[in-house]
Structures are given as structure tokens and as C-alpha cells.
Design an enzyme around this catalytic site. Structure first.
Site, mmCIF file in Angstrom:
data_model
loop_
_atom_site.group_PDB
_atom_site.id
_atom_site.type_symbol
_atom_site.label_atom_id
_atom_site.label_comp_id
_atom_site.label_asym_id
_atom_site.label_seq_id
_atom_site.Cartn_x
_atom_site.Cartn_y
_atom_site.Cartn_z
ATOM 1 N N HIS A 16 50.306 42.690 49.562
ATOM 2 C CA HIS A 16 50.612 44.069 49.924
ATOM 3 C C HIS A 16 51.544 44.682 48.893
ATOM 4 O O HIS A 16 52.065 43.996 48.018
ATOM 5 C CB HIS A 16 51.194 44.170 51.348
ATOM 6 N N CYS A 35 59.464 45.431 45.839
ATOM 7 C CA CYS A 35 58.295 45.398 46.738
ATOM 8 C C CYS A 35 57.353 46.564 46.464
ATOM 9 O O CYS A 35 56.249 46.619 47.009
ATOM 10 C CB CYS A 35 58.736 45.413 48.195
ATOM 11 N N HIS A 41 52.227 41.955 45.724
ATOM 12 C CA HIS A 41 52.688 40.566 45.822
ATOM 13 C C HIS A 41 52.166 40.007 47.143
ATOM 14 O O HIS A 41 51.652 40.746 47.974
ATOM 15 C CB HIS A 41 54.217 40.496 45.760
ATOM 16 N N HIS A 43 52.324 37.254 50.685
ATOM 17 C CA HIS A 43 53.156 36.545 51.662
ATOM 18 C C HIS A 43 52.283 35.556 52.425
ATOM 19 O O HIS A 43 51.101 35.810 52.645
ATOM 20 C CB HIS A 43 53.773 37.506 52.684
ATOM 21 N N ASP A 78 43.205 37.718 56.302
ATOM 22 C CA ASP A 78 43.463 36.567 55.435
ATOM 23 C C ASP A 78 42.874 36.767 54.042
ATOM 24 O O ASP A 78 41.702 37.108 53.899
ATOM 25 C CB ASP A 78 42.874 35.304 56.080
ATOM 26 N N HIS A 79 43.707 36.541 53.032
ATOM 27 C CA HIS A 79 43.335 36.632 51.620
ATOM 28 C C HIS A 79 42.853 38.027 51.218
ATOM 29 O O HIS A 79 42.036 38.163 50.305
ATOM 30 C CB HIS A 79 42.304 35.562 51.251
ATOM 31 N N GLU A 122 57.572 37.266 57.775
ATOM 32 C CA GLU A 122 57.039 37.695 56.477
ATOM 33 C C GLU A 122 57.597 36.836 55.347
ATOM 34 O O GLU A 122 56.874 36.439 54.440
ATOM 35 C CB GLU A 122 57.392 39.170 56.259
HETATM 36 NI NI NI Z 1 56.357 41.993 50.675
#
Ligand code: NI
Length: 134
Positions: A16, A35, A41, A43, A78-79, A122
């Protein structure tokens, strides 16, 4: 009346970027820091789903809960890049908003009043919660 709850843990990995089109580039950077990096990036998200348990009305079958969460949440995110999901078309992909989005996805597909809380871990130090008031 007291009620027993059970919490199940699920995981997905997603990318995200914290960014809103309502702010300038400088304001986005000031609000979100690194961010807001344009390349995004990732998580390893942990989602904690709390439902009513035990006997009585509006209790959630855990096999059914697992099936719903995998189908509606894990497989959806996911992914993938959360910023590309329609749920975030108008929302920044913060942990707060992710918890609320997951609540809104699961609430209608589970027995009435069964869902109590969504928790989203997160990062090591960031945990978000959304749910019905105690
Ligand atoms: Ni983040």
C-alpha cells in the site's frame, strides 16, 4: 448479559501507499512521511476477527467464519496493492480504514450481531480496532 467471544487469526501480505488526492504532494509527505513513498511498501497483515461464541442466538460457526474470511478478505487482498482495491477508491489505506473495510465486508455475510470486533496488526507496533461499542 455476559457473552463469550472467540477470536480467530488470519494473515495476508499486501502492498500500500498512504496518499490522498485531496492533499498536495508536499502535504501528503508531511502527513504520511515515508509511507507516502510513490513506490509503496508492504506489510504482513494479521487480521483478528472476534465473534460471539458458545451457545445461544447469533453465534457464528467457526468453520463458516474461516470460509467467509478466506473467501471475502484473504483471497481479496493477499499479494495485492490495497490502493488498487475498489474499497479504497475514496479511502486512504490506513490500518484504521482497513479494519473498517474488513468489518463492512464481513458484517453482511455473518449471522446478525455475530461480529464483535476487527483487529488489524499492521506492524510490530501498530494495532487498529473497529467494532461495536462495548
Ligand atoms: Ni504501511
Amino acid at each position: 448479559m455476559s457473552q463469550v467471544h472467540v477470536t480467530r487469526r488470519y494473515r495476508f501480505c499486501a502492498a500500500h501507499r498512504l496518499h490522498t488526492d485531496q492533499l498536495s504532494a508536499e502535504e501528503n509527505w508531511a502527513a504520511f512521511g515515508k509511507c507516502n513513498n510513490p513506490n509503496g511498501h508492504g506489510h504482513n497483515y494479521v487480521v483478528l476477527v472476534t465473534v460471539k461464541s458458545g451457545s445461544g442466538q447469533n453465534v457464528c460457526n467457526l468453520d463458516r467464519l474461516d470460509q467467509m474470511v478466506h473467501e471475502k478478505v484473504v483471497e481479496r487482498f493477499d499479494h495485492l496493492d490495497l490502493n488498487c482495491d475498489p474499497a479504497f477508491a475514496e479511502l486512504t489505506t490506513t490500518g484504521e480504514n482497513l479494519a473498517k473495510v474488513i468489518w463492512d465486508i464481513l458484517k453482511p455475510v455473518l449471522p446478525s450481531d455475530c461480529l464483535q470486533k476487527i483487529g488489524v496488526i499492521e506492524t510490530r507496533d501498530n494495532y487498529f480496532e473497529y467494532g461495536s461499542a462495548a
